[in-house]
Design a protein around this motif. Structure first.
Motif, PDB file in Angstrom:
ATOM      1  N   GLY A 141       0.873  -1.116  -0.107  1.00 28.69           N
ATOM      2  CA  GLY A 141       0.044   0.115  -0.142  1.00 28.69           C
ATOM      3  C   GLY A 141       0.726   1.390  -0.055  1.00 28.69           C
ATOM      4  O   GLY A 141       2.180   1.197  -0.208  1.00 28.69           O
ATOM      5  N   THR A 142       0.212   2.472   0.047  1.00 30.45           N
ATOM      6  CA  THR A 142       0.909   3.800   0.009  1.00 30.45           C
ATOM      7  C   THR A 142       0.647   4.435   1.064  1.00 30.45           C
ATOM      8  O   THR A 142      -0.327   4.164   2.124  1.00 30.45           O
ATOM      9  CB  THR A 142       0.417   4.755  -1.329  1.00 30.45           C
ATOM     10  OG1 THR A 142      -0.798   4.743  -1.072  1.00 30.45           O
ATOM     11  CG2 THR A 142       0.931   3.916  -2.485  1.00 30.45           C
ATOM     12  N   PRO A 143       1.280   5.511   1.677  1.00 38.16           N
ATOM     13  CA  PRO A 143       2.245   6.045   0.884  1.00 38.16           C
ATOM     14  C   PRO A 143       3.440   5.248   0.830  1.00 38.16           C
ATOM     15  O   PRO A 143       3.884   4.214   1.778  1.00 38.16           O
ATOM     16  CB  PRO A 143       2.931   7.432   1.423  1.00 38.16           C
ATOM     17  CG  PRO A 143       2.401   7.016   2.891  1.00 38.16           C
ATOM     18  CD  PRO A 143       1.363   6.246   3.115  1.00 38.16           C
ATOM     19  N   VAL A 144       4.445   5.130  -0.166  1.00 36.86           N
ATOM     20  CA  VAL A 144       5.512   4.178  -0.341  1.00 36.86           C
ATOM     21  C   VAL A 144       6.867   4.988  -1.176  1.00 36.86           C
ATOM     22  O   VAL A 144       6.388   6.000  -1.863  1.00 36.86           O
ATOM     23  CB  VAL A 144       5.323   3.073  -0.905  1.00 36.86           C
ATOM     24  CG1 VAL A 144       5.063   3.230  -2.737  1.00 36.86           C
ATOM     25  CG2 VAL A 144       6.180   1.966  -0.897  1.00 36.86           C
ATOM     26  N   VAL A 145       7.961   4.827  -0.970  1.00 43.90           N
ATOM     27  CA  VAL A 145       9.071   5.536  -1.561  1.00 43.90           C
ATOM     28  C   VAL A 145       9.752   4.376  -2.333  1.00 43.90           C
ATOM     29  O   VAL A 145      10.272   3.245  -2.293  1.00 43.90           O
ATOM     30  CB  VAL A 145      10.258   5.836  -0.625  1.00 43.90           C
ATOM     31  CG1 VAL A 145      11.213   6.704  -1.033  1.00 43.90           C
ATOM     32  CG2 VAL A 145       9.404   6.754   0.571  1.00 43.90           C
ATOM     33  N   ILE A 146       9.849   4.861  -4.000  1.00 41.83           N
ATOM     34  CA  ILE A 146      10.475   4.095  -4.710  1.00 41.83           C
ATOM     35  C   ILE A 146      11.936   4.838  -5.177  1.00 41.83           C
ATOM     36  O   ILE A 146      11.935   5.849  -5.603  1.00 41.83           O
ATOM     37  CB  ILE A 146       9.421   4.037  -6.097  1.00 41.83           C
ATOM     38  CG1 ILE A 146       8.269   4.239  -5.678  1.00 41.83           C
ATOM     39  CG2 ILE A 146      10.259   2.806  -7.165  1.00 41.83           C
ATOM     40  CD1 ILE A 146       7.385   2.648  -5.605  1.00 41.83           C
ATOM     41  N   LYS A 147      12.903   3.902  -5.162  1.00 43.77           N
ATOM     42  CA  LYS A 147      14.288   4.777  -5.488  1.00 43.77           C
ATOM     43  C   LYS A 147      15.120   3.716  -6.405  1.00 43.77           C
ATOM     44  O   LYS A 147      15.086   2.523  -6.472  1.00 43.77           O
ATOM     45  CB  LYS A 147      15.079   4.483  -4.282  1.00 43.77           C
ATOM     46  CG  LYS A 147      14.695   5.522  -3.005  1.00 43.77           C
ATOM     47  CD  LYS A 147      15.531   5.448  -2.016  1.00 43.77           C
ATOM     48  CE  LYS A 147      14.908   6.381  -1.124  1.00 43.77           C
ATOM     49  NZ  LYS A 147      15.843   6.404   0.369  1.00 43.77           N
ATOM     50  N   ALA A 148      15.664   4.233  -7.557  1.00 45.91           N
ATOM     51  CA  ALA A 148      16.458   3.674  -8.342  1.00 45.91           C
ATOM     52  C   ALA A 148      17.849   3.498  -7.455  1.00 45.91           C
ATOM     53  O   ALA A 148      18.255   4.122  -6.690  1.00 45.91           O
ATOM     54  CB  ALA A 148      17.154   4.848  -9.502  1.00 45.91           C
TER      55      ALA A 148
END
Ligand code: AMP
Ligand code: GLY
Length: 426
Positions: free
Chosen positions: A137-144
């Motif tokens: 679920g969110t909020p979530v952090v997506i990182k390269a």
């Protein structure tokens, strides 16, 4: 002694400015430098990526020390090349710089050694990543995983935003190979602060604390940038918290690397999220922050050359590093359009008048000479930095100086240091 500084931003102008005050420095070179740096150093015309040419230059000119400003040369191993040749260079090796150049490396190290950081999972498969986001679920952090000039992090408040970020990194590959792996992280709440320290691999000496302003517009609105301003000290870092960060983050990180056979030497920068007095690491950087360096070095009392050579020679414990009590505030002026495509080549006026304001130092970032003028040549153009008896006074001086500067399309935030000033006690 002779010094070479690598880089050409506001951070490097602050480094060169501080070195120029050193009793032991006779000559400063900078590659590539900028119009402000050129007043204090000889800017050399060697490609910043051609490490062999830089090493040849250092040998030819008998340069005693090289200081590396940005992360890119560090992550590509400039320190390894110079040290193998017996040259003094300030910065971590390529292996140590992975702390910044690979978020997976850094998170795995933190997890293995109990250093506080957000919960995360690493994915190489788009489908598995998608499935995990739906599950979490969110909020979530997506990182390269890799270096993406500070742009590889997405805070997603909805599943759609999260999927969009995942697609940009993994399918559209907008960061190239830096997006081969993605991290999906728990979203932390709290107040951010920058914690930088000098280390020779054994001794760790914290610098005064600071806080950056990452968003382009007032009230933290708009896109993330390299940083639109900073101030020091950051009141959120109390003396007690400084001790906690040193014991729970900085020392364990240096020890953890050592246990993997890596000596970390240079500057270690922890980007922290502080929630109710408890710090978590958002990221590590393997170099000084920009613009945090401008206010932080403005407060440094000790000779920077003395510190730098103590680090490279492994005797940091021998010196006593002193700071000025007066706070400092740096307000960045950027070009119209930054952090997207921005204007360039506009003539800048009022620099001398701004520098004449008491307590003010105008650090150049994206500036160049054209004909007899100084013109804009980058996204972040200037870092107007002022010190004063308190943060409000320093901020007022910085804005007084900014009022004297003009170029077409100039932009700056009007609320730098506002958080420190509006802070409720406790
Ligand atoms: P990084 O490059 O990892 O520091 O991320 C850039 C910015 O994204 C940070 O300065 C934070 O504002 C934000 N950020 C990164 N990771 C998280 C997280 N786990 N939770 C909340 N915000 C984050
Ligand atoms: N100002 C943030 C950084 O230097 O990464």
């Amino acid at each position: 002694m002779k010094v070479l500084v690598i880089g050409g931003g506001g951070r490097e102008h602050a480094i060169v400015w501080k070195l120029s005050q050193s009793k032991s420095v006779d000559k400063i070179y900078c590659c590539p430098g900028n119009a402000g740096i050129a007043e204090l150093a000889e800017c050399i015309n060697v490609s910043q990526d051609n490490f062999q040419a830089l090493l040849d230059f250092v040998k030819y000119e008998w340069i005693d020390l090289t200081i590396v400003g940005p992360e890119d040369p560090l992550s590509k191993g400039i320190v390894d090349l110079f040290e193998n040749d017996g040259r003094r260079i300030l910065g971590p090796s390529r292996a140590a710089a992975q702390l910044e150049s690979s978020k997976v490396f850094s998170k795995d190290l933190m997890r293995a050694h109990g250093i506080p950081t957000a919960e995360y999972k690493v994915f190489t498969s788009y489908l598995h990543a998608e499935e995990y986001i739906r599950f979490k679920g969110t909020p979530v952090v997506i990182k390269a995983d890799g270096l993406a000039a500070g742009k590889g992090v997405y805070i997603a408040n909805t599943t759609d935003e999260a999927m969009q970020a995942l697609k940009l990194i993994m399918k559209d590959r907008i960061f190239g190979d830096a997006g081969n792996r993605v991290l999906i992280e728990q979203c932390l709440q709290g107040e951010e602060a920058s914690f930088m320290a000098f280390t020779d691999g054994t001794t760790i000496v914290p610098m005064v604390s600071s806080q950056d302003h990452k968003r382009v517009f007032d009230d933290d609105l708009g896109l993330n940038t390299g940083g639109m301003g900073a101030y020091s000290p950051a009141p959120v870092i109390t003396e007690e918290l400084e001790h906690i960060v040193l014991e729970k983050v900085m020392k364990p990180t240096i020890r953890a690397l050592k246990s993997e056979g890596i000596t970390y030497k240079g500057i270690l920068y922890a980007g922290l999220m502080i929630d109710n007095g408890i710090p978590s690491v958002l990221e590590f950087n393997c170099r000084l922050g920009d613009p945090e360096t401008q206010p932080v070095l403005s407060r440094l009392d000790t000779d920077l050359m003395e510190i730098a050579t103590a680090i490279t020679d492994g005797r940091l414990s021998d010196i006593d590093i002193k700071w000025k009590k007066d706070p400092a505030v740096c307000v960045v002026i950027s070009s119209q359009g930054y952090p997207g495509q921005y204007r360039q080549g506009d003539v800048i006026t009022g620099l001398d008048e701004a520098n004449r304001v008491e307590g003010v130092q105008v650090f150049h970032a994206g500036t160049a000479f054209r004909d007899n003028s100084i013109v804009t040549s980058g996204g972040r153009v200037l870092g107007v930095t002022a010190t004063g008896p308190d943060i409000a006074a320093a901020r007022d001086k910085a804005y007084e100086a900014i009022a004297k500067i003009h170029f077409e399309g100039m932009h700056y935030r009007k609320d730098i240091a506002g958080r420190a000033l509006n802070r409720k006690p406790g």
